[in-house]
Design a protein around this motif. Sequence first.
Motif, PDB file in Angstrom:
ATOM      1  N   ALA A 152       0.836  -1.210   0.000  1.00  0.00           N
ATOM      2  CA  ALA A 152       0.000   0.000   0.000  1.00  0.00           C
ATOM      3  C   ALA A 152       0.867   1.255   0.000  1.00  0.00           C
ATOM      4  O   ALA A 152       0.562   2.232  -0.697  1.00  0.00           O
ATOM      5  N   ALA A 153       1.942   1.243   0.763  1.00  0.00           N
ATOM      6  CA  ALA A 153       2.826   2.420   0.826  1.00  0.00           C
ATOM      7  C   ALA A 153       3.479   2.687  -0.520  1.00  0.00           C
ATOM      8  O   ALA A 153       3.677   3.841  -0.910  1.00  0.00           O
ATOM      9  N   ILE A 154       3.801   1.616  -1.252  1.00  0.00           N
ATOM     10  CA  ILE A 154       4.381   1.778  -2.588  1.00  0.00           C
ATOM     11  C   ILE A 154       3.329   2.283  -3.572  1.00  0.00           C
ATOM     12  O   ILE A 154       3.541   3.244  -4.314  1.00  0.00           O
ATOM     13  N   ALA A 155       2.149   1.635  -3.560  1.00  0.00           N
ATOM     14  CA  ALA A 155       1.079   1.995  -4.492  1.00  0.00           C
ATOM     15  C   ALA A 155       0.617   3.431  -4.294  1.00  0.00           C
ATOM     16  O   ALA A 155       0.243   4.118  -5.246  1.00  0.00           O
ATOM     17  N   GLU A 156       0.633   3.890  -3.045  1.00  0.00           N
ATOM     18  CA  GLU A 156       0.158   5.236  -2.725  1.00  0.00           C
ATOM     19  C   GLU A 156       1.295   6.257  -2.724  1.00  0.00           C
ATOM     20  O   GLU A 156       1.128   7.393  -2.285  1.00  0.00           O
ATOM     21  N   ARG A 157       2.469   5.842  -3.197  1.00  0.00           N
ATOM     22  CA  ARG A 157       3.608   6.741  -3.394  1.00  0.00           C
ATOM     23  C   ARG A 157       4.140   7.331  -2.100  1.00  0.00           C
ATOM     24  O   ARG A 157       4.613   8.458  -2.055  1.00  0.00           O
ATOM     25  N   ARG A 158       4.042   6.539  -1.035  1.00  0.00           N
ATOM     26  CA  ARG A 158       4.639   6.956   0.235  1.00  0.00           C
ATOM     27  C   ARG A 158       6.014   6.343   0.441  1.00  0.00           C
ATOM     28  O   ARG A 158       6.776   6.798   1.273  1.00  0.00           O
ATOM     29  N   LEU A 159       6.313   5.302  -0.315  1.00  0.00           N
ATOM     30  CA  LEU A 159       7.645   4.699  -0.310  1.00  0.00           C
ATOM     31  C   LEU A 159       8.246   4.867  -1.697  1.00  0.00           C
ATOM     32  O   LEU A 159       7.684   4.410  -2.686  1.00  0.00           O
ATOM     33  N   MET A 160       9.397   5.506  -1.762  1.00  0.00           N
ATOM     34  CA  MET A 160      10.025   5.810  -3.034  1.00  0.00           C
ATOM     35  C   MET A 160      10.884   4.646  -3.517  1.00  0.00           C
ATOM     36  O   MET A 160      11.399   3.858  -2.722  1.00  0.00           O
ATOM     37  N   PRO A 161      11.073   4.517  -4.843  1.00  0.00           N
ATOM     38  CA  PRO A 161      11.998   3.509  -5.362  1.00  0.00           C
ATOM     39  C   PRO A 161      13.384   3.695  -4.745  1.00  0.00           C
ATOM     40  O   PRO A 161      13.863   4.816  -4.593  1.00  0.00           O
ATOM     41  N   GLY A 162      14.011   2.597  -4.397  1.00  0.00           N
ATOM     42  CA  GLY A 162      15.346   2.666  -3.820  1.00  0.00           C
ATOM     43  C   GLY A 162      15.376   2.793  -2.312  1.00  0.00           C
ATOM     44  O   GLY A 162      16.442   2.683  -1.703  1.00  0.00           O
ATOM     45  N   THR A 163      14.225   3.016  -1.682  1.00  0.00           N
ATOM     46  CA  THR A 163      14.187   3.152  -0.224  1.00  0.00           C
ATOM     47  C   THR A 163      14.662   1.859   0.446  1.00  0.00           C
ATOM     48  O   THR A 163      14.178   0.780   0.139  1.00  0.00           O
ATOM     49  N   LYS A 164      15.616   1.980   1.363  1.00  0.00           N
ATOM     50  CA  LYS A 164      16.104   0.819   2.092  1.00  0.00           C
ATOM     51  C   LYS A 164      15.026   0.306   3.042  1.00  0.00           C
ATOM     52  O   LYS A 164      14.325   1.074   3.695  1.00  0.00           O
ATOM     53  N   LEU A 165      14.921  -1.027   3.115  1.00  0.00           N
ATOM     54  CA  LEU A 165      13.957  -1.679   3.999  1.00  0.00           C
ATOM     55  C   LEU A 165      14.732  -2.582   4.957  1.00  0.00           C
ATOM     56  O   LEU A 165      14.856  -3.789   4.742  1.00  0.00           O
ATOM     57  N   ALA A 166      15.267  -1.979   5.993  1.00  0.00           N
ATOM     58  CA  ALA A 166      16.092  -2.715   6.946  1.00  0.00           C
ATOM     59  C   ALA A 166      15.231  -3.669   7.759  1.00  0.00           C
ATOM     60  O   ALA A 166      14.189  -3.277   8.297  1.00  0.00           O
ATOM     61  N   GLU A 167      15.667  -4.908   7.861  1.00  0.00           N
ATOM     62  CA  GLU A 167      14.875  -5.923   8.556  1.00  0.00           C
ATOM     63  C   GLU A 167      14.577  -5.543  10.004  1.00  0.00           C
ATOM     64  O   GLU A 167      13.441  -5.668  10.463  1.00  0.00           O
ATOM     65  N   GLN A 168      15.614  -5.091  10.735  1.00  0.00           N
ATOM     66  CA  GLN A 168      15.397  -4.779  12.139  1.00  0.00           C
ATOM     67  C   GLN A 168      14.441  -3.609  12.309  1.00  0.00           C
ATOM     68  O   GLN A 168      13.593  -3.604  13.213  1.00  0.00           O
ATOM     69  N   LYS A 169      14.560  -2.603  11.440  1.00  0.00           N
ATOM     70  CA  LYS A 169      13.666  -1.451  11.496  1.00  0.00           C
ATOM     71  C   LYS A 169      12.212  -1.885  11.271  1.00  0.00           C
ATOM     72  O   LYS A 169      11.295  -1.468  11.997  1.00  0.00           O
TER      73      LYS A 169
END
Length: 248
Positions: free
Chosen positions: A42-59
Amino acid sequence: MARNRPALRVVRGGQAPVAGGPRGRDDAATTTTQRIVESITAAIAERRLMPGTKLAEQKLADIFRVSRTLVRQALNQLSRDRLVRLEPARGASVASPSVTEAKQVFEARQLIEGALIKQLARTITPAQIAELRMHLNAERTAITRTDISGRTRMLADFHVVLARMMGNEVVAQLLGDLLTRSSLISLMYQSTHSAQASFEEHVAIVDALERHDARDAVRLAQRHLHGVERNLRLDPRRPDLALVLKNP
């Protein structure tokens, strides 16, 4: 392009089954993993997460209050859906579609939506037209607000609503996946196709469907997708290094 790092909005799913045994624990884990997948999608589809954004597992584990194992399962699923890129030693990040992939996504949408619209124009009922009109009203309301994510979701949902009217959930899911990837592509290549233009084109498509005019409906749908793709910068001009690096 600047890489924003917006906070994830956790999408709350239904209550997980009580973990009374191995099956209960497995079901709970599956539900939690799916909740993470849906929230990131949903965050990607709604343009709240930009391409290339790191998705750290612990975070992510901290955000969702789950183990890193469940986060890893969600990231693996998102990777299979081409929404997340997994790299050894570098971890996960939101995918950055190539120009070739972008063109292929829109080609796939043309094929699927063209056939969908053609069939729907022949079978659509007055009740379904009324449902589409209600959706258009919601779109009109959304584009008058400053809620970009809500507006983006409503405009994309129009295409999924059309697919579901055929009664084919597989097609609806495929199209939903393509629409999410289209959102990533629009972020990458900065589409200038306005929300107002998309809304007006949706209205014209519904008008043609109401007339049961399959040829015009398909033409309008194809023109709509061509317009969105045309306004993406998929063929950037190569810069003249002599001009770019020339001292002022």
